[in-house]
Design a protein around this motif. Structure first.
Motif, PDB file in Angstrom:
ATOM      1  N   LEU A 143       0.832  -1.204   0.000  1.00 35.40           N
ATOM      2  CA  LEU A 143       0.000   0.000   0.000  1.00 35.40           C
ATOM      3  C   LEU A 143       0.867   1.255   0.000  1.00 35.40           C
ATOM      4  CD1 LEU A 143      -2.855   1.142   0.106  1.00 35.40           C
ATOM      5  CD2 LEU A 143      -2.735   1.046   2.605  1.00 35.40           C
ATOM      6  N   THR A 144       1.905   1.275   0.839  1.00 38.81           N
ATOM      7  CA  THR A 144       2.790   2.440   0.899  1.00 38.81           C
ATOM      8  C   THR A 144       3.512   2.648  -0.425  1.00 38.81           C
ATOM      9  OG1 THR A 144       3.147   2.010   3.260  1.00 38.81           O
ATOM     10  CG2 THR A 144       4.682   3.493   2.178  1.00 38.81           C
ATOM     11  N   THR A 145       4.003   1.553  -0.993  1.00 42.92           N
ATOM     12  CA  THR A 145       4.701   1.649  -2.276  1.00 42.92           C
ATOM     13  C   THR A 145       3.770   2.135  -3.377  1.00 42.92           C
ATOM     14  OG1 THR A 145       6.176  -0.160  -1.633  1.00 42.92           O
ATOM     15  CG2 THR A 145       6.056   0.375  -3.972  1.00 42.92           C
ATOM     16  N   ALA A 146       2.551   1.618  -3.393  1.00 46.24           N
ATOM     17  CA  ALA A 146       1.586   2.011  -4.419  1.00 46.24           C
ATOM     18  C   ALA A 146       1.242   3.491  -4.304  1.00 46.24           C
ATOM     19  CB  ALA A 146       0.326   1.158  -4.297  1.00 46.24           C
ATOM     20  N   VAL A 147       0.991   3.959  -3.082  1.00 42.76           N
ATOM     21  CA  VAL A 147       0.640   5.368  -2.884  1.00 42.76           C
ATOM     22  C   VAL A 147       1.811   6.274  -3.267  1.00 42.76           C
ATOM     23  CG1 VAL A 147       0.045   7.100  -1.152  1.00 42.76           C
ATOM     24  CG2 VAL A 147      -1.096   4.886  -1.134  1.00 42.76           C
ATOM     25  N   ALA A 148       3.005   5.900  -2.777  1.00 42.16           N
ATOM     26  CA  ALA A 148       4.189   6.708  -3.091  1.00 42.16           C
ATOM     27  C   ALA A 148       4.456   6.732  -4.603  1.00 42.16           C
ATOM     28  CB  ALA A 148       5.402   6.176  -2.344  1.00 42.16           C
ATOM     29  N   SER A 149       4.293   5.574  -5.242  1.00 38.58           N
ATOM     30  CA  SER A 149       4.508   5.502  -6.696  1.00 38.58           C
ATOM     31  C   SER A 149       3.494   6.363  -7.440  1.00 38.58           C
ATOM     32  CB  SER A 149       4.415   4.056  -7.167  1.00 38.58           C
ATOM     33  OG  SER A 149       5.419   3.262  -6.574  1.00 38.58           O
ATOM     34  N   ALA A 150       2.234   6.290  -7.001  1.00 36.22           N
ATOM     35  CA  ALA A 150       1.185   7.071  -7.660  1.00 36.22           C
ATOM     36  C   ALA A 150       1.463   8.568  -7.539  1.00 36.22           C
ATOM     37  CB  ALA A 150      -0.170   6.728  -7.055  1.00 36.22           C
ATOM     38  N   ILE A 151       1.890   8.992  -6.343  1.00 38.32           N
ATOM     39  CA  ILE A 151       2.195  10.412  -6.151  1.00 38.32           C
ATOM     40  C   ILE A 151       3.361  10.837  -7.035  1.00 38.32           C
ATOM     41  CG2 ILE A 151       3.036  12.094  -4.462  1.00 38.32           C
ATOM     42  CD1 ILE A 151       1.500  10.547  -2.320  1.00 38.32           C
ATOM     43  N   ALA A 152       4.399  10.003  -7.072  1.00 39.71           N
ATOM     44  CA  ALA A 152       5.557  10.323  -7.897  1.00 39.71           C
ATOM     45  C   ALA A 152       5.194  10.352  -9.379  1.00 39.71           C
ATOM     46  CB  ALA A 152       6.664   9.302  -7.643  1.00 39.71           C
ATOM     47  N   MET A 153       4.313   9.447  -9.819  1.00 38.36           N
ATOM     48  CA  MET A 153       3.888   9.414 -11.215  1.00 38.36           C
ATOM     49  C   MET A 153       3.119  10.677 -11.584  1.00 38.36           C
ATOM     50  SD  MET A 153       2.789   5.387 -11.420  1.00 38.36           S
ATOM     51  CE  MET A 153       1.871   5.561 -12.947  1.00 38.36           C
ATOM     52  N   VAL A 154       2.242  11.093 -10.675  1.00 35.63           N
ATOM     53  CA  VAL A 154       1.479  12.324 -10.927  1.00 35.63           C
ATOM     54  C   VAL A 154       2.429  13.516 -11.009  1.00 35.63           C
ATOM     55  CG1 VAL A 154      -0.236  13.896  -9.962  1.00 35.63           C
ATOM     56  CG2 VAL A 154      -0.640  11.444  -9.907  1.00 35.63           C
ATOM     57  N   ALA A 155       3.455  13.499 -10.147  1.00 36.29           N
ATOM     58  CA  ALA A 155       4.420  14.598 -10.178  1.00 36.29           C
ATOM     59  C   ALA A 155       5.170  14.652 -11.508  1.00 36.29           C
ATOM     60  CB  ALA A 155       5.408  14.457  -9.031  1.00 36.29           C
ATOM     61  N   LEU A 156       5.407  13.503 -12.098  1.00 40.15           N
ATOM     62  CA  LEU A 156       6.093  13.455 -13.385  1.00 40.15           C
ATOM     63  C   LEU A 156       5.156  13.783 -14.540  1.00 40.15           C
ATOM     64  CD1 LEU A 156       8.302  10.255 -12.920  1.00 40.15           C
ATOM     65  CD2 LEU A 156       9.098  12.616 -13.090  1.00 40.15           C
ATOM     66  N   SER A 157       3.942  13.175 -14.555  1.00 45.82           N
ATOM     67  CA  SER A 157       2.979  13.423 -15.646  1.00 45.82           C
ATOM     68  C   SER A 157       1.606  12.913 -15.231  1.00 45.82           C
ATOM     69  CB  SER A 157       3.427  12.721 -16.932  1.00 45.82           C
ATOM     70  OG  SER A 157       2.425  12.843 -17.931  1.00 45.82           O
ATOM     71  N   TRP A 158       0.710  13.857 -14.965  1.00 47.98           N
ATOM     72  CA  TRP A 158      -0.621  13.409 -14.534  1.00 47.98           C
ATOM     73  C   TRP A 158      -1.394  12.777 -15.686  1.00 47.98           C
ATOM     74  CZ3 TRP A 158      -4.940  15.328 -16.862  1.00 47.98           C
ATOM     75  CH2 TRP A 158      -4.826  16.536 -17.581  1.00 47.98           C
ATOM     76  N   GLN A 159      -1.092  13.196 -16.946  1.00 50.66           N
ATOM     77  CA  GLN A 159      -1.797  12.611 -18.087  1.00 50.66           C
ATOM     78  C   GLN A 159      -1.476  11.123 -18.242  1.00 50.66           C
ATOM     79  OE1 GLN A 159       0.163  15.284 -18.195  1.00 50.66           O
ATOM     80  NE2 GLN A 159      -0.813  17.012 -19.307  1.00 50.66           N
ATOM     81  N   LEU A 160      -0.168  10.816 -18.173  1.00 55.81           N
ATOM     82  CA  LEU A 160       0.211   9.405 -18.293  1.00 55.81           C
ATOM     83  C   LEU A 160      -0.267   8.590 -17.091  1.00 55.81           C
ATOM     84  CD1 LEU A 160       3.866   9.609 -19.695  1.00 55.81           C
ATOM     85  CD2 LEU A 160       1.743   9.184 -20.939  1.00 55.81           C
ATOM     86  N   SER A 161      -0.411   9.236 -15.937  1.00 59.81           N
ATOM     87  CA  SER A 161      -0.914   8.543 -14.739  1.00 59.81           C
ATOM     88  C   SER A 161      -2.324   8.042 -14.962  1.00 59.81           C
ATOM     89  CB  SER A 161      -0.865   9.470 -13.522  1.00 59.81           C
ATOM     90  OG  SER A 161       0.458   9.888 -13.256  1.00 59.81           O
ATOM     91  N   LEU A 162      -3.155   8.838 -15.617  1.00 57.46           N
ATOM     92  CA  LEU A 162      -4.524   8.420 -15.899  1.00 57.46           C
ATOM     93  C   LEU A 162      -4.548   7.205 -16.813  1.00 57.46           C
ATOM     94  CD1 LEU A 162      -6.335  11.864 -16.432  1.00 57.46           C
ATOM     95  CD2 LEU A 162      -6.425  10.361 -14.442  1.00 57.46           C
ATOM     96  N   VAL A 163      -3.648   7.176 -17.779  1.00 60.00           N
ATOM     97  CA  VAL A 163      -3.569   6.036 -18.697  1.00 60.00           C
ATOM     98  C   VAL A 163      -3.187   4.770 -17.924  1.00 60.00           C
ATOM     99  CG1 VAL A 163      -2.367   5.074 -20.697  1.00 60.00           C
ATOM    100  CG2 VAL A 163      -2.988   7.499 -20.654  1.00 60.00           C
ATOM    101  N   SER A 164      -2.294   4.921 -16.937  1.00 59.37           N
ATOM    102  CA  SER A 164      -1.794   3.760 -16.190  1.00 59.37           C
ATOM    103  C   SER A 164      -2.849   3.151 -15.289  1.00 59.37           C
ATOM    104  CB  SER A 164      -0.586   4.174 -15.347  1.00 59.37           C
ATOM    105  OG  SER A 164       0.448   4.641 -16.166  1.00 59.37           O
ATOM    106  N   LEU A 165      -3.822   3.948 -14.868  1.00 57.54           N
ATOM    107  CA  LEU A 165      -4.781   3.465 -13.872  1.00 57.54           C
ATOM    108  C   LEU A 165      -6.067   2.898 -14.464  1.00 57.54           C
ATOM    109  CD1 LEU A 165      -4.406   6.316 -11.207  1.00 57.54           C
ATOM    110  CD2 LEU A 165      -3.341   4.064 -11.217  1.00 57.54           C
ATOM    111  N   ILE A 166      -6.157   2.809 -15.795  1.00 56.87           N
ATOM    112  CA  ILE A 166      -7.395   2.306 -16.400  1.00 56.87           C
ATOM    113  C   ILE A 166      -7.634   0.823 -16.107  1.00 56.87           C
ATOM    114  CG2 ILE A 166      -7.372   3.999 -18.265  1.00 56.87           C
ATOM    115  CD1 ILE A 166      -6.201   1.859 -20.089  1.00 56.87           C
ATOM    116  N   VAL A 167      -6.586   0.123 -15.650  1.00 58.98           N
ATOM    117  CA  VAL A 167      -6.736  -1.318 -15.420  1.00 58.98           C
ATOM    118  C   VAL A 167      -7.262  -1.629 -14.019  1.00 58.98           C
ATOM    119  CG1 VAL A 167      -4.926  -1.940 -17.053  1.00 58.98           C
ATOM    120  CG2 VAL A 167      -4.340  -1.481 -14.671  1.00 58.98           C
TER     121      VAL A 167
END
Length: 574
Positions: A143-167
């Motif tokens: 859970l901690t890794t997932a949350v931290a990864s999600a935050i870091a991904m949004v910091a890099l590119s929120w558009q690509l983050s949305l693509v990653s979470l469709i699954v």
């Protein structure tokens, strides 16, 4: 089988809150620290390498190695701490189940298969060990890794983050279906495993082995075991493969997401907006996100499956204790006199419509002897079982020195009342330890004295290892009469004020019976003795003889009185 709440499972960890808090802190620190690696990688690709800045590159590479080393060290520490907590929880759970079952009445063990009980303690508790040991740490880490990864991904590119979470939606749906499948299969598997244990216990115990050999049932037992084992293999395979194709499909989808990200980064609307370093760092984070997501989904499946095992364990822990210590125990007087009374006692076995004993009244003054005689099934043994409190009466009360047995601690009662039954049970250990089982602090001299009183010392002393001879499973190293005398010595070692002898000499030959009876006569002086016997020759000298028929007292008096009456007792002696 009951449904178990996660809250009840969580209560098992209550005593380890501080250690779990430390583990959680270590996991969070490790997960957050691990998020630095993709950003360091981005700096390597976007700055250090294009500029050929060796100093910066060295610092970045050193940082990446340091992050890996620190996270690895934190991982070792948190694994050790979480495994320690898990093992202690399982250890306490196993002890709790065993302790609670020890408190169950004889009726519970009469109606429950031994193999079933063993399966609950070993297979079911063992089955939750991996879940208890790793689940809490796995949930926190993933859970901690997932949350931290999600935050870091949004910091890099929120558009690509949305693509990653469709699954996520289909992944959650599939994991719930897989959990349901495995839960049903696990329930069937544990039941089959218990049946397999029963077959092993019944077929490979000394009594079961003797029965199968005398009945020629060996081949049938092997076939029964083979069929049970075959069914178990099938259930194990179904449990392992349940949902594998569904989860494999999710893995393929997760693997396809980086390709979609690369495609998205190369499309005209987004082309040139992301640096290569950012894209590599993002895909690294994305891979790091899907791993803990899959871990969380798998933990959910495992936890749902383990609830079946917890349900079987808690089912035993929730069994009511039919014969228990009183809330406010009463102390017996010191010294105990041993005055035994039955006051209008009625008892009915569970499931029976008729009373085993009905409105029984007995008065056995301290130091006197009572003999119970009657035909098989008349209720004699039930009376003896009530004296040692294997059961509690449905009506009336039984007292020792005026105190109701239900007001005494079971340990106090066991110290006052000793019983030798017609079914002797010896532990698979030495003769000495079998005798010391009744009194752990007994000296060798006291053990030998009890054996002499039971007329068994000479037999034991004549063995190659003497009192250190192993008796074998259920005492099959000795004859029936020898086992009976060892059991008599074991009871006498406790020096009880009240003796209950339920066919205690039934397995002895005539000459040995006379010798043991003389020992009983000597040892009964000053004790209250209740003798249950078919052989009326052993009860002629009792202070009072009671003839029991269909749970009721038919006649009562001394031997001479009952003979002169010419009733049932006289007919039995004829």
């Amino acid at each position: 089988m009951q449904d178990v709440s996660l809250r009840r499972i969580a209560r098992l960890f209550k005593a380890h809150r501080l250690r779990l808090a430390v583990v959680t802190g270590l996991i969070m620190a490790s997960s957050v620290l691990g998020m630095a690696s993709p950003f360091l990688l981005r700096e390597v690709i976007d700055r250090a390498l294009p500029r050929q800045d060796v100093t910066l590159l060295a610092w970045l590479v050193t940082g990446m190695v340091a992050v890996a080393a620190v996270t690895a060290a934190l991982g070792v520490v948190q694994t050790w701490m979480s495994a320690t907590v898990g093992q202690r929880v399982v250890h306490q759970l196993r002890i709790d189940v065993f302790t609670h079952l020890q408190r169950q009445s004889v009726a519970f063990f009469t109606r429950t298969r031994t193999g079933e009980i063993q399966s609950r303690i070993t297979n079911d508790v063992g089955g939750v060990q991996s879940v208890v040991t790793s689940t809490a740490a796995s949930i926190t880490s993933n859970l901690t890794t997932a949350v931290a990864s999600a935050i870091a991904m949004v910091a890099l590119s929120w558009q690509l983050s949305l693509v990653s979470l469709i699954v996520l939606p289909p992944a959650l749906h599939l994991s719930r279906r897989v959990a349901k499948m495995r839960k049903e299969i696990t329930a069937l598997r544990q039941t089959e495993l218990a049946d397999l244990n029963v077959t092993i216990e019944e077929g490979l115990s000394i009594s079961g082995a003797q029965l199968s050999k005398t009945m020629g049932a060996g081949a049938a037992l092997v076939e029964r075991f083979r069929l049970s084992s075959t069914r178990l293999i099938d259930l194990q395979m179904r449990s392992q493969l349940a949902g594998r194709w569904r989860m494999a499909t999710m893995s393929v989808i997760f693997a396809a997401i980086p390709a979609i990200i690369y495609l998205s980064a190369g499309l005209p609307p987004t082309a040139g907006t992301l640096s290569i370093g950012t894209l590599v760092a993002f895909t690294t984070l994305q891979a790091g996100l899907f791993r803990p997501l899959m871990g969380l989904l798998n933990v959910g499946v495992s936890l749902s499956t383990s609830k079946v095992l917890f349900g079987r364990i808690f089912e035993y822990l929730d069994l009511p204790v039919e014969v228990d210590d009183p809330a406010q125990p009463v102390e017996l007087p010191d010294p105990v006199r041993g005055h035994l009374r039955f006051e209008n006692v009625t008892f009915r076995y569970p499931g029976s419509r008729t009373a085993a004993i009905d409105n029984i009244c007995l008065d056995v003054p301290a130091g006197t002897s009572l003999a119970l005689v009657g035909e098989t099934g008349s209720g004699k043994t039930t009376i003896g079982a009530l004296i040692v409190r294997f059961h509690d009466p449905a009506a009336g009360r039984i007292t020792i020195d005026g105190i109701d047995l239900r007001d005494l601690r079971l340990a106090d009662l066991a110290g006052v009342v000793g019983m030798v039954s017609q079914e002797t049970y010896l532990l698979h250990t030495t003769v000495r330890e079998n005798l010391r089982y009744a009194r752990p602090d007994a000296t060798d001299a006291q053990i030998e004295q009890a054996a002499r009183a039971a007329q068994i010392h000479d037999v034991i002393a004549g063995l190659p290892d003497g009192y250190d001879t192993v008796v074998g499973s259920r005492g099959h190293r000795f004859s029936g009469g020898e086992k009976q005398r060892i059991a008599i010595a074991r009871t006498l070692l406790r020096d009880p004020r009240i003796l209950v002898l339920d066919e205690a000499t039934s397995a002895l030959d005539t000459s040995t019976e006379r010798a043991v009876q003389r020992a009983f006569d000597e040892l009964a002086r000053g004790r209250t003795t209740v003798t249950i016997a078919h052989r009326l020759s052993t009860v002629r000298d009792a202070d009072q003889i009671v003839v029991v028929d269909r749970g009721r007292i038919l006649e009562q008096g001394t031997h001479d009185t009952l003979i002169s009456v010419g009733g049932r007792y006289a007919a039995l002696t004829a």
